[in-house]
Each structure stands twice: as C-alpha cells, then as structure tokens.
Enzyme design. Structure first.
Site, PDB file in Angstrom:
ATOM      1  CD  GLN B 223      43.439  35.788  48.500  1.00 18.09           C
ATOM      2  OE1 GLN B 223      44.547  35.311  48.395  1.00 18.09           O
ATOM      3  NE2 GLN B 223      43.254  37.101  48.504  1.00 18.09           N
ATOM      4  CB  CYS B 371      49.777  45.631  47.428  1.00 17.84           C
ATOM      5  SG  CYS B 371      50.279  45.019  45.820  1.00 17.84           S
TER       6      CYS B 371
END
Lengths: 176, 795
Positions: B223, B371
């Site tokens: 990512q 989150c």
C-alpha cells in the site's frame, strides 16, 4: 555474495509422472500433460494464462477461484486438473466475447458491485450458475447462492443489486 | 453569458461516475502480483515454525537440496552472513527475517526454498528438518508482565522484561481533580480482540535483480511503495535509484499490506543470488498467522460523571499485545497510535491516558486495520464507555451523547487529549440517524416485546475521528514526513495523465482523482489517465492507509491542477491578447471579463503550450505538487443498529442498520457509499464472528477461513445510508477521509445493541465477537464474559 551463490545447485532432471488431460475451456478444447497433483486453478492460471481465476484461500472458502464446471459453479483451487479431463470449464474470460460484456459484467459495473476486483470473477461465475438455473431470483436467493464467495470490500449489498440488475437485463433480452 | 461546462456531465465533483478500473476487473484482466509472469522466474515457499516459542537447536536442509528443481535454500544462519537475518520495523524495533536463535511465534519464518515451481518448493520445505527446544509460551499481556515470565526478546540489549513501551498523554492532575468532583464514576473493562485485515488476496512479491543493469525491480503487494523503496535501500544496502517498487493491482489491503514482511526480503535476496526473478505468493494460513494483525488491546476505562449527565473527566488505561516484534506502522511520536483521539466529539474538560505495550509469543503487528492508527480501538472504547455510563446514570443513551457533544459553534475545538477538531454537526447527524431508525417507535416496540419475553436492543455509536495524516510537524514514519504528492501532465490535445504517491487497493483512485482534475480544470474525467504504484514514475508519497488518500494525495491533486490552471491562464492571456488580470475562469474555459464571449477552452490552452506559447515561456503544461495538510480531517459518523437476541440460544439477528456519515464534500457518492457499506460489514464481522485467538501453547486459532470467520452475503445485514455535509475548512475541495469511518464507529453500534437487549441481566460487557455461546453465558450466568486468550482447545 559469491560464496552462497556457489552453493546453488545445478538443475537435476527428475522423473515427474504426468497424465494427459483434455479439457474444453471457454469453448476451446485444450490438451496438456500435467502432474496428477496439479490443481485445476493452477492449470487455468499458469498453464493456460487465464489469470482472471484467482486463488485466495486454498481451502474452498473464499470462492475467488470459482469457475463453471459443466455449467455448475465449483472452486477450482480444490479440484485436480485431472478431474477435469473430458469436462467443460468456463472462466471469467469466457463470459463474453472480446469486445462485449455479459449482462452480469455490466451489472457489476453499473451497480458498483466491486472495489478491489479480486473476488469479482468468482462472484460473477457463481452468479451465472444461479441465473442459469433461476432467472428471476429473490434477494435472499441471490445472497444464498453467493454465500460461498467472500468479499471484503463491498459488504455485498451492491453485489446483490448487480446480480438482480443482470437478471432483469437477461430476462428483457430473452423476452425480446 | 456563461459557457461553463456542466460539472456532473464531465464527471467532476459529486458525479457518481462509473469506475474506470472496473473495465479490466470485470473481464478478469486485472493485474495482481500473482498474475505477473517473468521469463525464467523461480518460485519461493516459506517454512514456518509450528511452535510459538522454542530455541532452534539445528536446521538440516540437506534433504531439501536433493530434491530436483530446488535452486536455493535459505536459513537464518545464511541470512546472518549477509546481515539480513534481522530487519528494522516501522516502529524502531527489529524483526527476524529468518529465525536464527529461536522462534517467537507460531508461523514465524524459519527457512525458505526457491525452486522451479511452487509445488517443488513446498515439497522441499517439508524435507527441511528443524530441531526445536520448546520454551514456555506467553499469549497475553498479563502473562507477559508476570514475575518470572520468560524473556521473549532476549536478542535485544537492555530489554529485561516483556514491556515494549509505557506512554501517557493528557493531564493527570486535572483528571484526578475531575474524578474527585464526580457524582458518579462509571467503569468498564474490556478486550478488543486480535483481528486480521485479511484481504482476499494474500501478500506476495516478485523480485527481479538484473546483474547487467544492477537494477532491482520488485513487484509486490504494498500500500506504500515509496516507503518500501526507502526500507529496501536501507535493509539491502542498495542505492535507491537502482530500486524500483511496483505495486500492481491489489486485491484489498486494509492495512495488511503496509509493513515490510520477511517474505519480501527473502525474495529479494533470492533474486540477487540466483540472478533470476523470484516469485513468492503467500498462502492464506501464512497470511493469517504471520502478517500484520489488528487490535489485541485491553482497556480499563473510567468516566467521571455529574448527575445531570455531564462528563467531567476520562481515564483510560490500555494494555496492548504487540506479539513478538513491535512492527506497527504508526507516527513515531505516538506509541499507541492515535488512541488519544478518543472522546474527540465530546466536550470533556480533563482526560488522562496511560498505555503499556507488551511482547507476547504471537505474530507481530497491531497494524491499523482499516483505521487510522488505533483509532478503531479508541472509538470502540469510547462508545462502549458512553453506553455503560448512560446506563449507570439511568439516562437515555442518545440524550447522554447529545448532552456531551461539542456544539456546532464551538469549533475549532481542543479535544481532551490535545487534537484540534475543526468542523462538524454532531447533533444533526444523530438526529438524522434517530429519525431514520425510528428511535421513539423502536423503544416502544422494545418495551412491548419485553412483555413477551423477547429481547430487542438498540445500539448507538457516534464519533469523529482523525483521518489523513499528516501534517508533517506531528506525523512521520521513521522520520519520513507524512505529506503526499501529485504530478499532472496535460498533453497537447487537452488529455492528461495524473500520477500520485498514493496507491489504490479498491478505493477507485483511477476514477476519483480524475474527477478532481475535472473539477479544477474542466477537463472531462474520461480524458484523464491515473497511474499509481510505480516508484520510477510516481512522485514520492507515503501511500494509502489510514484513510489518508483523499485528505492528502487528493488535496495534492487539486493543488497540482491549480498550478496547471495558473499556467494555462497565462497561455489564455496570450491567445486572447489581453493581460492576465483581465481574464476570468469558469469550468473548462478562460474568458475576457469585459467580453465574456471571447474565450479559450482549457484544451486550446493546452495546444498553445506545445504550439503557440508566448516568447520566453517554458513550453509544456505540467506540474507537481507536494501537499502537507495543515491539519487532519475530522469526519463524523453516527451508526445505529437494532437487534433481537434469542434468549434460548444467545443468537442475535440484526434488524436494521442506519449509517449517517459526514465526510465533507463527496467526490464520487457511489464510491463513498460503497466504502461505507464495506466498512459496516467489517464492523459487523468484528462484532459477530471475526477474531483470532490462541491456546495456552500459542497455537493460532483462526489460521484459515474455516476457523477465521468472515461474514458472507447470507449473514451480512442490509444498510440504510444517510449523509450530512460539513466541508473540511482546510482541504482544497472540502473533502474528508471516509474509507474507515464505518469500521471504526460500527462495532460499538452492534455491541451496544446486544448489550442493550440484555441490559436487565446487569452484565456490563461481553468481549467481541459476541458469539452466541458468549451471549448465552451472559444471559444465563449473569456475569461479564471475557474473550481474552488463551482459549481452551481440549474440550
């Protein structure tokens, strides 16, 4: 790095048992010599280059590897390639011709039924197996039919809508 | 007369434009790491430890080497000769790449085999003989901190116990005073269980070292490709310009694909040694037992309350279980992430948080699972404490929240732990949610149902969370500041290519970034190609996690488009033969203020940049922007669930779920809603079934999808979504992060609903997931139900 490099052995030819299989994949008869332990998913992906069939969990739970086997949705990560000998397999690449889309594919795009796209081919094939048998499913029937396929992105609501969208389109196509 | 383009028609802000990336995904033409095949490629498999804590007496690889087709077998000892047996983590700790001295969790990497195909590599892994000497095993922080506990990290100098860190924030004295003045103190203890992000695609890499060019290319599931490039440069001691990290299509991430994993490092070394491309594709068990988990944290929380419902102070003590290596990716300044964002939506005068991290014999992690750095835990603790406090006060749970909300005219607001929130309409969001669920009616229905022995419950969860790290003053990872970037090149025909330092994993950047360009420049979104994930071409960025893409990279997209527009304005002045000051902009077109019919389109400006620029002007129409946000963005979420609990079995069914999200301006409402529904589903998963636990021996329970349950279409409830829009005051287009809000705020809504249904039992807490047997235990034995490991597996 040289000392370890020297530790690397030269290839040794081994006697690997192979068996010839003949499988009709997306309408084309394909023949291959495979190890009896080769999984169907790996034959499709590595052997035939059909990488739209994904492998996610290796235990038949996630359904990313779902293909149609004589028209039924099966999980190709837990079927041996030799078991497919003489049978017909449809993968996502066989859903529609090169320049067209199957209504299920259209539905997934139109109703935002995918995000990362990894579960999508399996989802669409599970949906196709459902719609082939039940062209006018209820929402619950769609949810049940897709319950062997996991998606982590969408929360399924839009996937269900996508399949219902496709059902409607297919019905209107067959009516006309 | 305006000739401005219709923004929705060109796919600008607010358009639910269909996704560009879908065109390949629905055809099975995505390009995930495992789809990439390079000539001469070898395959790597990892041998993992079956034991959670054991000394390695010896490793015998001779049988593995004898298997035909095996090209390389690596052990920790061999890695150590290249100083690669250990690597730094993203939290200033070290992590074993391949175990040398001992194994510290079940599933730890012990050896790897590189072979002609993955089947041979797996065979060879099984032929490796490892002699282990078992050691006592620690599976929770209590055991870790017990006197005489075995030292897990005996590899570290100056590490004499199993404590990773002690950290505190807030004002202890003021908080103590608040508690002295309280009419009532409400206390709650609970465990947020270990969970795993578990994208359907596991981790993997293909390392390709080219001896001739000295260049290392790594295709991998990351990512954050630029952070990986920096890490590889440091770990492998390769020059940064000779490293190219490519993150192709990712089959989900959710935080799991941020850390650097041993498999990546091994595949890189293997490629350097074999001078062949080496592919490593993790299997699901490897993914679940060894890669970054989320949560696994214990709370002792206290609220100081005035009888009228005003919160006077908050005390929180958290104990987190980080596994054997402290490998969270989180801002360096904050040991327990942004846990101290708790209670940001409430007006709380005093607060104090103490946090302790511990090592255990479990996989390393504590990653931000969908989150922003521990915000999920913060908000879950907050909302569970809020419900317990409302019950202790005998006050309606909606009213108790409303009474303590920060009011709309109180912004900017300094939160109890020192963040600065800037905007919100919390009361309005709650009202919309209560109206949608039919709050008053449900309470009546619930009362009526009670008379017939039925257990109905309603759970509310309201929260604002900090999304979009940084600013660079406060947020960095390993010293690298958390800004982001975008580079925009407009071609001569007015089509464009945009590259950013973010990396989509399903969020739809290829669609939405183009919409921001359309909004700023009037270039139709369909004329803008978006590329990400290749460090050779993308500008430096910190990647996509913690809902930071839109707040940071998305802002950079707007800013670079504005830079391009500023140059286009000069070109327009040249074409219109007026001075720049006399020119006005409307979407897609510059015109002469005094003569609005005289204008040039952005496309005409682009052509001029290549064919008719004024003397002395640098040709071309492109720019780059690095964006350092002035603050985080503060979206608000209100999640309400209603449930019915079966008193005979403890099984609970969701009746309705309402989500009200205020994420500011929505770029693509369809995509935003898709993310909210996905987030709600992960919230439902954690509340109902999804967790990873361990037995006394450190065996991982949840190592495959038969034990680690993810909800299917059948269990997953339907959702009703609503919105309130409070634009971010500092974001260039008023947007806020949203991808994770529902995962962060959602779990407490489900848990609070079940706890509400069984309120009459007096039980204060059941740890997630609320499995039927746990609910049944609470119903029948009327005591709190802990879910902390170890679990018994002998019955």
């Amino acid at each position: 790095m040289s000392s370890l490099f020297e530790e690397i052995r030269e290839p040794v030819a081994g006697d690997v048992p192979v068996r010839r299989v003949s499988i009709t994949v997306n309408g084309v008869r394909r023949t291959a010599d495979v190890e009896p332990r080769l999984l169907l998913a790996h034959l499709l992906r590595q052997g035939l280059g059909l990488t739209g069939t994904h492998t996610g969990c290796d235990t038949s739970n996630c359904g990313a590897c779902t293909v149609l086997f004589d028209g039924k949705a099966i999980k190709s990560c837990t079927m041996l390639a030799v078991q497919a000998d003489g049978h017909e397999v449809t993968t996502v690449e066989g859903l529609a011709g090169p320049s067209e889309l199957h209504p299920i594919q259209e539905g997934f795009k139109d109703e935002h039924g995918l995000q990362c796209g990894f579960c999508t081919p399996g989802m669409m094939l599970a949906a196709k197996a459902l719609l082939d048998e039940n062209p006018n499913p209820t929402e619950d029937e769609v949810r049940w039919a897709l319950s062997g396929n996991l998606c982590r992105c969408t929360g399924y609501q839009n996937i269900v809508k996508s399949v219902l969208w496709a059902a409607k389109k297919l019905q209107s196509q067959s009516a006309s | 007369m305006t000739q401005a383009l219709d923004e929705i028609k060109i796919g600008g802000l607010g358009s639910s434009r269909k996704r560009v990336e879908d065109n390949r995904f629905i055809r099975g033409r995505g390009n995930y790491v495992d789809d990439i095949v390079l000539p001469g490629m070898l395959h790597m498999e990892i041998l993992r430890s079956p034991l959670a804590h054991a000394r390695i007496r010896s490793i015998d690889t001779s049988k593995a080497w004898e298997i035909p087709g095996v090209r390389l077998v690596l052990t920790g000892e061999m890695m150590a000769t290249r100083n690669l047996a250990w690597m730094p983590t993203l939290s200033y700790d070290t992590q074993a790449v391949l175990a040398t001295d001992k194994v510290r969790f079940q599933g730890q990497e012990v050896a790897c085999v590189v072979a002609d195909d993955p089947y041979i590599a797996k065979d060879a892994c099984e032929a490796i003989v490892v002699d282990y000497e078992p050691l006592p095993v620690i599976v929770n922080p209590t055991q870790a901190m017990a006197e005489g506990a075995p030292l897990i990290r005996d590899d570290k100098e100056n590490q004499h116990d199993n404590v990773v860190f002690d950290w505190q924030v807030g004002d202890k004295d003021a908080t103590d005073r608040a508690f002295e003045q309280a009419d009532l103190v409400s206390k709650l203890d609970l465990h947020y269980p270990r969970s795993h992000p578990s994208p359907i695609e596991c981790c993997g890499s293909i390392a390709d070292f080219n001896r001739a060019t000295q260049k290392l290319t790594v295709y991998m599931t990351t990512q954050a490709p630029h952070i990986i490039r920096a890490a590889v440069a440091l770990v492998a001691e390769l020059p940064e310009h000779m490293i190219r990290i490519v993150s192709p299509d990712l089959g989900g991430g959710f935080g799991n694909k941020v850390p650097v994993y041993p498999g990546y490092v091994m595949s890189i070394l293997a490629s350097i040694l074999t001078e062949r491309p080496v592919k490593w594709i993790e299997d699901k068990t490897g993914n679940l037992i060894s890669t970054g988990f989320g949560r696994d944290i214990y709370l002792h929380g206290e609220l100081a309350l005035r009888r009228d419902g005003k919160i006077l102070g908050v005390r929180m003590h958290t104990t987190s279980d980080h596994g054997a290596f402290f490998s969270d990716a989180q801002p360096s300044k904050f040991k327990i992430g942004l846990m101290h964002s708790a209670f940001s939506c409430y007006d709380v005068p005093a607060a104090h948080l103490t946090a302790r991290g511990t090592y255990t014999n479990k996989a390393p992690g504590g990653v931000a699972y969908r989150c922003s750095f521990r915000v999920t835990e913060a908000m879950f603790f907050q909302e569970r404490m809020m419900q317990a406090a409302a019950n202790d006060l005998g006050m309606d749970q909606a009213e108790f929240r409303r009474r303590n909300f920060v009011r709309d005219d109180d912004f900017p607001h300094r939160t109890p732990f020192g963040f600065l929130t800037d905007s919100g309409q919390y009361g309005k969001c709650l009202d919309v949610g209560l109206a949608a669920i039919g709050y008053a009616d449900f309470l009546k229905q619930k009362e009526e149902a009670t008379k017939h022995g039925r257990l109905l419950g309603i759970g509310i969860s309201t929260m604002t969370e900090p999304l979009g790290a940084g600013n660079s003053r406060e947020y960095d990872i390993l010293g690298i500041k958390m800004f982001d970037s975008a580079e925009l090149r407009v071609h001569m025909t007015g089509k464009a290519i945009l590259r950013t330092g973010a990396k989509t994993q399903g969020q739809g950047h290829e669609t939405t970034w183009a919409q921001i360009v359309a909004h700023e420049l009037g270039i139709p979104a369909e004329d803008v190609t978006v590329e990400e994930g290749d460090t050779d071409t993308a500008p430096f960025g910190m990647g996509t996690y913690a809902s930071r893409s839109t707040p940071v990279a998305g802002a950079a997209v707007a800013m670079v488009a504005r830079k391009v527009r500023a140059k286009a304005r000069k070109l327009a002045a040249h074409l219109l033969e007026v001075s720049e000051e006399d020119i006005e902009w409307e979407l897609g077109r510059f015109y002469v203020r005094s003569s609005p019919d005289r204008g040039v389109t952005i496309q005409e400006c682009a052509m001029a940049a290549y064919s008719n620029m004024p003397d002395g002007m640098e040709p071309g129409l492109e720019n780059v922007a690095y964006y350092d946000p002035p603050n985080l963005t503060w979206p608000f979420g209100c999640y309400i669930a209603t449930v019915e609990v079966d008193p005979q079995t403890g099984v609970w069914d969701v009746l309705n779920v309402v989500a009200v999200d205020d994420c500011g301006v929505r770029i693509n409402p369809m995509i935003v809603e898709g993310q909210i529904m996905g987030g709600l589903t992960e919230a439902y998963a954690m509340a109902s079934m999804q967790f990873i636990t361990f037995d006394t021996q450190g065996n991982c329970i949840g190592s495959n999808y038969m034990d680690y349950l993810l909800p299917t279409a059948w269990e997953t409830p339907g959702y009703e979504l609503h919105e309130v829009v409070t634009p971010s005051p500092h974001h260039p287009i008023g947007a806020k992060g949203v991808g994770e809000c529902a995962t962060v705020g959602g779990p407490a809504a489900f848990v609070n609903a079940v706890m509400d249904a069984i309120k009459d039992t007096g039980v204060r807490n059941i740890d997630m997931p609320l499995l039927p047997d746990r609910v049944y235990e609470a119903l029948t034995q009327r005591h709190d139900v802990s879910g902390a490991p170890p679990v018994r597996t002998d019955d």
